[in-house]
Design an enzyme around this catalytic site. Structure first.
Site, mmCIF file in Angstrom:
data_model
loop_
_atom_site.group_PDB
_atom_site.id
_atom_site.type_symbol
_atom_site.label_atom_id
_atom_site.label_comp_id
_atom_site.label_asym_id
_atom_site.label_seq_id
_atom_site.Cartn_x
_atom_site.Cartn_y
_atom_site.Cartn_z
ATOM 1 N N GLU A 62 15.426 -12.780 1.001
ATOM 2 C CA GLU A 62 14.995 -13.324 2.294
ATOM 3 C C GLU A 62 15.205 -14.833 2.395
ATOM 4 O OE1 GLU A 62 13.348 -10.970 0.701
ATOM 5 O OE2 GLU A 62 12.989 -9.375 2.151
ATOM 6 N N HIS A 131 2.438 -4.138 3.876
ATOM 7 C CA HIS A 131 3.421 -3.739 4.886
ATOM 8 C C HIS A 131 2.763 -3.498 6.249
ATOM 9 C CE1 HIS A 131 5.670 -2.884 1.209
ATOM 10 N NE2 HIS A 131 6.772 -2.812 1.921
#
Lengths: 327, 325
Positions: A62, A131
């Site tokens: 990322e 998540h």
């Protein structure tokens, strides 16, 4: 003007696709967005139309690929970068907090970062604590960013097109549980300006300020209490930064009651900011009852569906809050 | 990669000397006015490292772009930034290169190929990948340089960026100015293998370690590296070994190194060495070197005067440039 029904996910795809057809500088990058279609299927088929040069699968990295998106934006491109889950923003926090929003200011206005960072936000999917978070308040604490959370396919498409054309880093927080929901979208091209709230339901008794998935819960609650003669106004912020505070203030002056609802945890959440904005404004003198905040409990999102449902606001809790505020 | 060292061209020799002296004199003035309390905030000087900045930037093409480090005054100066406006920036003035909003640690001028010095170690490597990605897509003959230090090579973003640049074949030149100290911590305390060039190997990026205090070696190496990268061969990494004669920042008491160590590196000063080499090889006369000394002294004195004569930003300017229109 003709309208067609489409899902929230497809509205997002249509927005990006239209902008990619219009402007060669627009491209997408992220993890598994090509043949795999993205973790939530948003980019299905895009690689067939635009090819792997513009729909780019990245390493699971990322910091590198968000940094790359920022650098390419500085050099004149318009990246639409996807972070699979908004929780993963924490992996590349430096890019989101220290790099993208700071460059223009600290470099004296010579640089701009026209980037959209799309990411799937929120809980309700049983994905547990890493998540499922709603981290928008953290982003709203950083001047230089813009933060958008659409609640309908219509809003998602129009806001995303504006976000792609915006010359600033825009954090576009998509709602996981809304991807498959459907709504009517104009066939003709349209955009929705950032920073403008939308009154999703008009009422005179109580104002609810909300955004994202909770808009639908609030509308359901408003419908439920309407049978009791209570007319609730539901304001969907749509853009959290910059926030359309005048619309909130006007509504509260009219209804004299304010409830703020969000899925993010209560402490440090935007509910506090919204409540404080009213407390600081002339609308404070109009209030007939204390402001109420409905938000997730201050705990990590639990896995067990009974627990997860239990910590989140829902239409029953919201309806009760409306009754309580008006009691 | 064996670097070919051509005979020293006089014009290039003078230009490299000019870059190093401009940088040295610039930073000596910054140090002086800082000590008088006339410069606010903090400052990270690169005195002693000028060979890396001058040799690297001197070998680039005008259209090439650099990301500088927090110790990047010399990198910005050598890339050709307006030293008047840069000095004004460090003095926090409105007509500074960043309008007084960035200061010593965030010197930038995109129009001069200086994309910005970063206060965080490492992200520039990833940002440079993005800039290079855009130039590659547009098929432009532009090489993007990411300067970083030995310390930054322990950051995750270093490895992520090398991997990305490698697998996407990006026209990036990674330049490590290895001064062997991360603030006070010596490289041997934080790395088992202190040859940073080895860190490029797993990513199949060609890399080379050179003497960063030999400006001619740096210049020739970067000339070749630039050519390699510009020809579409993918990224390259050059590790330029050097030494920071100045302290880490204003708070540095030099408790972690000896006076003898610093003195030994002063003997290896890149400017001193270059002057000696030019005389020895008959490239320049002492008079010609003196002329560059005078020219750069005058330039920097002019920059200080410009800075001191410049106004501070107005308080209402604080709201400008948060967002682009």
């Amino acid at each position: 003007m003709g309208k067609i029904e489409m899902t929230y996910a497809n509205a997002i795809k249509e927005a990006i696709s239209e902008e990619m057809r219009r402007d060669q500088n627009v491209y997408m990058l992220g993890e598994d967005i090509g043949v795999y279609r993205g973790a939530f299927g948003v980019s299905g088929g895009m690689i067939d139309e635009f090819g792997p040069e513009r729909i780019i699968d990245t390493p699971i990295s990322e910091t590198a690929f968000v940094g790359c998106a920022i650098g390419s934006a500085v050099a004149g491109m318009r990246p639409v970068v996807e972070i699979m889950f908004s929780d993963f923003m924490a992996v590349c926090w430096d890019m989101i907090i220290n790099q993208a929003p700071k460059m223009r200011y600290m470099f004296g206005g010579k640089v701009s970062v026209p980037m959209v960072l799309r990411t799937a936000s929120g809980g309700g999917t049983g994905a547990a604590a890493q998540h499922s978070q709603s981290l928008e308040a953290m982003l709203c604490h950083v001047p230089g960013l813009k933060v958008v959370i659409p609640s309908t396919p219509y809003d998602a498409k129009g806001l995303l097109k504006s976000a792609i054309r915006d010359n600033n880093p825009v954090m576009f927080l998509e709602q996981k549980l809304l991807y498959r929901t459907k709504g009517m979208v104009p066939e003709e091209e349209y955009t929705i300006p950032l920073g403008v709230a939308d009154m999703k339901r008009e009422g005179k008794d109580c104002t609810i300020v909300t955004y994202g998935r909770m808009v639908h819960m609030c509308l359901a609650a408003a419908e439920a209490v309407s049978k009791e003669g209570i007319q609730t106004e539901v304001i969907d912020l749509r853009t959290l930064l910059p926030m359309d505070k005048p619309s909130i203030i006007e509504s509260v002056k009219k209804t004299k009651h304010l409830i703020v609802v969000h899925e993010a945890v209560k402490t440090g959440g935007l509910g506090g900011e919204i409540a404080a904005s009213i407390a600081e404004s002339e609308a404070f003198n109009y209030l007939d009852a204390p402001i109420k905040r409905l938000a997730s409990e201050d705990v990590p999102v639990p896995f067990c569906p009974i627990l997860e449902k239990g910590v989140l606001p829902d239409e029953i809790k919201i309806a009760q809050a409306i009754r309580d505020v008006l009691a | 990669m064996a670097t070919k060292k051509s005979a020293i061209d006089k014009n290039i020799a003078i230009e490299l000397l000019r870059k190093m002296l401009t940088s040295r004199k610039f930073e000596e003035k910054v140090q002086y006015y800082f000590s008088l309390g006339m410069i606010h905030g903090t400052t990270h000087l690169s005195i002693g490292e000028e060979g890396t900045a001058a040799g690297t930037c001197g070998a680039l093409e005008p259209q090439d772009q650099i990301y500088a480090t927090h110790r990047g005054h010399s990198q910005a100066v050598c890339k050709g930034i307006d030293v008047y406006k840069m000095m004004a920036e460090i003095f926090a003035r409105a007509n500074g290169v960043c309008k007084g909003k960035g200061g010593s640690m965030h010197i930038a001028d995109k129009d001069r190929g200086v994309l910005g010095a970063n206060g965080i170690l490492g992200p520039s490597l990833a940002l440079a990948c993005g800039v290079a990605f855009a130039h590659k897509k547009r098929k432009e003959d532009i090489v993007t340089v990411a300067f970083f230090g030995d310390g930054a090579s322990n950051e995750g973003v270093f490895h992520e960026s090398l991997n990305l640049a490698s697998v996407w074949n990006l026209p990036v030149l990674f330049i490590c100015t290895n001064n062997t100290y991360g603030m006070s911590t010596h490289i041997t305390k934080v790395m088992k293998d202190t040859d940073i060039a080895n860190r490029a190997k797993p990513y199949m990026i060609p890399a080379k370690t050179i003497d960063g205090n030999d400006v001619w070696e740096v210049y020739n190496t970067i000339k070749e590296a630039r050519k390699y990268v510009a020809e579409g061969n993918g990224p390259m990494m050059i590790v330029e070994n050097t030494y920071r004669i100045s302290g880490h920042s204003k708070s540095d008491g030099n408790l972690y190194r000896t006076k003898e160590e610093i003195a030994s590196w002063k003997e290896k000063c890149p400017i001193k060495r270059w002057k000696e080499k030019l005389i020895e090889n008959g490239v320049c006369t002492q008079e010609e070197i003196d002329a560059v000394e005078k020219e750069t002294t005058d330039l920097i004195e002019g920059a200080v005067k410009f800075a001191l004569d410049s106004p501070y930003p107005k308080l209402e300017d604080v709201y400008n440039d948060v967002y682009a229109d």
